[in-house]
Design a protein around this motif. Structure first.
Motif, PDB file in Angstrom:
ATOM      1  N   VAL A 185      61.794  29.947  96.171  1.00  0.00           N
ATOM      2  CA  VAL A 185      60.348  30.215  96.193  1.00  0.00           C
ATOM      3  C   VAL A 185      59.676  29.954  97.743  1.00  0.00           C
ATOM      4  N   ALA A 186      58.820  30.853  98.024  1.00  0.00           N
ATOM      5  CA  ALA A 186      58.155  30.826  99.297  1.00  0.00           C
ATOM      6  C   ALA A 186      56.718  30.728  99.079  1.00  0.00           C
ATOM      7  N   VAL A 187      55.872  30.319 100.120  1.00  0.00           N
ATOM      8  CA  VAL A 187      54.494  30.775 100.229  1.00  0.00           C
ATOM      9  C   VAL A 187      54.116  31.604 101.523  1.00  0.00           C
ATOM     10  N   ASP A 188      53.134  32.475 101.138  1.00  0.00           N
ATOM     11  CA  ASP A 188      52.691  33.236 102.267  1.00  0.00           C
ATOM     12  C   ASP A 188      51.187  33.203 102.328  1.00  0.00           C
ATOM     13  N   LEU A 189      50.669  33.047 103.548  1.00  0.00           N
ATOM     14  CA  LEU A 189      49.318  32.874 103.680  1.00  0.00           C
ATOM     15  C   LEU A 189      48.477  34.130 104.265  1.00  0.00           C
ATOM     16  N   VAL A 190      47.287  34.308 103.752  1.00  0.00           N
ATOM     17  CA  VAL A 190      46.572  35.443 104.390  1.00  0.00           C
ATOM     18  C   VAL A 190      45.148  34.662 104.821  1.00  0.00           C
ATOM     19  N   ILE A 191      45.363  34.369 106.000  1.00  0.00           N
ATOM     20  CA  ILE A 191      44.096  33.575 106.729  1.00  0.00           C
ATOM     21  C   ILE A 191      43.435  34.595 107.270  1.00  0.00           C
ATOM     22  N   LEU A 192      41.822  34.428 106.871  1.00  0.00           N
ATOM     23  CA  LEU A 192      40.974  35.327 107.094  1.00  0.00           C
ATOM     24  C   LEU A 192      39.868  34.840 107.945  1.00  0.00           C
ATOM     25  N   THR A 193      39.381  35.337 108.874  1.00  0.00           N
ATOM     26  CA  THR A 193      37.901  34.857 109.674  1.00  0.00           C
ATOM     27  C   THR A 193      37.479  35.961 110.132  1.00  0.00           C
ATOM     28  N   LEU A 194      35.980  35.627 110.629  1.00  0.00           N
ATOM     29  CA  LEU A 194      35.312  36.766 111.191  1.00  0.00           C
ATOM     30  C   LEU A 194      35.505  36.787 112.898  1.00  0.00           C
ATOM     31  N   ARG A 195      35.735  37.690 113.609  1.00  0.00           N
ATOM     32  CA  ARG A 195      35.883  37.588 114.973  1.00  0.00           C
ATOM     33  C   ARG A 195      34.963  39.099 115.423  1.00  0.00           C
ATOM     34  N   ASP A 196      34.243  38.815 116.154  1.00  0.00           N
ATOM     35  CA  ASP A 196      33.194  39.981 116.784  1.00  0.00           C
ATOM     36  C   ASP A 196      32.778  41.063 115.512  1.00  0.00           C
ATOM     37  N   ARG A 197      32.371  40.204 114.352  1.00  0.00           N
ATOM     38  CA  ARG A 197      31.753  40.897 113.435  1.00  0.00           C
ATOM     39  C   ARG A 197      32.801  41.677 112.650  1.00  0.00           C
ATOM     40  N   GLN A 198      34.022  41.264 112.836  1.00  0.00           N
ATOM     41  CA  GLN A 198      35.138  42.081 112.096  1.00  0.00           C
ATOM     42  C   GLN A 198      35.944  41.125 110.998  1.00  0.00           C
ATOM     43  N   LEU A 199      36.266  41.674 109.940  1.00  0.00           N
ATOM     44  CA  LEU A 199      37.125  40.621 109.096  1.00  0.00           C
ATOM     45  C   LEU A 199      38.599  40.840 109.660  1.00  0.00           C
ATOM     46  N   SER A 200      39.154  39.741 110.081  1.00  0.00           N
ATOM     47  CA  SER A 200      40.433  39.681 110.721  1.00  0.00           C
ATOM     48  C   SER A 200      41.218  38.817 109.891  1.00  0.00           C
ATOM     49  N   VAL A 201      42.648  39.093 110.422  1.00  0.00           N
ATOM     50  CA  VAL A 201      43.581  38.366 109.699  1.00  0.00           C
ATOM     51  C   VAL A 201      44.790  37.808 110.597  1.00  0.00           C
ATOM     52  N   LEU A 202      45.388  36.595 110.507  1.00  0.00           N
ATOM     53  CA  LEU A 202      46.386  36.365 111.481  1.00  0.00           C
ATOM     54  C   LEU A 202      47.610  36.746 111.031  1.00  0.00           C
ATOM     55  N   LEU A 203      48.238  37.465 111.970  1.00  0.00           N
ATOM     56  CA  LEU A 203      49.622  37.713 111.821  1.00  0.00           C
ATOM     57  C   LEU A 203      50.648  37.287 112.825  1.00  0.00           C
ATOM     58  N   VAL A 204      51.973  37.089 112.403  1.00  0.00           N
ATOM     59  CA  VAL A 204      53.019  36.707 113.329  1.00  0.00           C
ATOM     60  C   VAL A 204      53.953  37.806 113.482  1.00  0.00           C
ATOM     61  N   GLN A 205      54.758  37.997 114.615  1.00  0.00           N
ATOM     62  CA  GLN A 205      55.577  38.678 114.833  1.00  0.00           C
ATOM     63  C   GLN A 205      56.856  38.059 114.728  1.00  0.00           C
ATOM     64  N   ARG A 206      57.705  38.822 113.676  1.00  0.00           N
ATOM     65  CA  ARG A 206      58.974  37.987 113.400  1.00  0.00           C
ATOM     66  C   ARG A 206      59.928  38.092 114.690  1.00  0.00           C
ATOM     67  N   ASP A 207      60.772  37.063 114.925  1.00  0.00           N
ATOM     68  CA  ASP A 207      61.704  37.113 115.956  1.00  0.00           C
ATOM     69  C   ASP A 207      63.100  36.962 115.596  1.00  0.00           C
ATOM     70  N   GLU A 208      63.383  37.145 114.286  1.00  0.00           N
ATOM     71  CA  GLU A 208      64.732  37.048 113.463  1.00  0.00           C
ATOM     72  C   GLU A 208      64.783  38.263 112.396  1.00  0.00           C
ATOM     73  N   GLU A 209      65.914  38.448 112.116  1.00  0.00           N
ATOM     74  CA  GLU A 209      66.054  39.187 110.702  1.00  0.00           C
ATOM     75  C   GLU A 209      65.815  38.438 109.656  1.00  0.00           C
ATOM     76  N   PRO A 210      65.454  39.067 108.498  1.00  0.00           N
ATOM     77  CA  PRO A 210      65.003  40.499 108.412  1.00  0.00           C
ATOM     78  C   PRO A 210      63.798  40.933 109.099  1.00  0.00           C
ATOM     79  N   HIS A 211      63.462  42.030 109.251  1.00  0.00           N
ATOM     80  CA  HIS A 211      62.357  42.779 109.588  1.00  0.00           C
ATOM     81  C   HIS A 211      62.005  42.165 111.110  1.00  0.00           C
TER      82      HIS A 211
END
Length: 227
Positions: free
Chosen positions: A9-35
């Motif tokens: 079981v895992a948890v995934d987070l969709v973290i949202l805020t407004l930046r420069d009047r744009q709906l924005s989401v925090l993403l991370v770039q994976r440093d290991e496999e998979p993807h």
């Protein structure tokens, strides 16, 4: 009997805020496999000692560098297609986290980079796993809840003007709202907002009244996107 693959079981987070009047989401770039190298939602496996919200709070702190007091956190839904994760059978519980003026993230473990992305700029980005579907579900939930709950205030500082509140609806929904009609509906909805008693000294016009969140959680009548 066929061999049963262990379930994680895992948890995934969709973290949202407004930046420069744009709906924005925090993403991370994976440093290991998979993807490896792909952008993904912050997430992690739930340990034997955690409940789901505790795991989500840990991911907020470790991968997103956000404290539990800075965001509104809500469980969205569960994603469990058998082939969603090449590492094995993984069921993920998605949470959305909403906040005002959230800071730049710091990289956690197994993360090559972390940054805010405007949602409208993600059309050409292929997210890892099924995270595009997870993201869409959370954004749909946030947009829908703005209609019938007081959730919009979580995108604002403790004191705000009516135009700033209207801006939340416009930026999250991607629409333009009539200022007078919005003002009338927002100020007449019981428990939504209340006057602070002071004014904001804005440039280019007379000072605007300041408001803060009321004690209500629902909007009656709702603020609909159409009509």
């Amino acid at each position: 009997m066929p061999h049963e693959e262990p379930l994680r079981v895992a948890v995934d987070l969709v973290i949202l805020t407004l930046r420069d009047r744009q709906l924005s989401v925090l993403l991370v770039q994976r440093d290991e496999e998979p993807h490896r190298g792909r952008w993904a939602l912050p997430g992690g496996f739930v340990t034997a000692q955690e409940d789901l919200e505790e795991a989500a709070q840990r991911v907020l702190a470790d991968e997103a560098s956000l404290g539990s007091q800075t965001v509104y956190l809500e469980q969205v839904r569960t994603f469990g297609k058998p082939d969603r994760d090449p590492r094995g059978r993984v069921v993920s519980v998605a949470f959305m986290a909403l906040g005002a003026n959230l800071p730049e993230p710091q990289r956690g473990e197994a993360v090559a980079d972390a940054r805010w992305w405007a949602v409208q700029d993600l059309g050409e980005i292929q997210l890892a796993f099924d995270h595009a579907t997870v993201l869409e579900a959370a954004i749909d939930r946030a947009r829908s809840k703005l209609e019938y709950t007081t959730l919009a205030v979580t995108f604002l500082e403790p004191e705000f003007t009516i135009s700033q509140l209207r801006g939340v609806y416009e930026d999250v929904w991607g629409v333009t709202l009539d200022a007078g009609n919005f003002h009338r509906k927002a100020t007449r909805s019981p428990g939504f907002i209340e006057e602070v008693g002071t004014r904001a000294h804005l440039t280019g016009g007379r000072p605007a009244r300041l408001y803060r969140a009321g004690d209500g959680t629902s909007l009656n009548p709702p603020l609909m996107r159409q009509g």
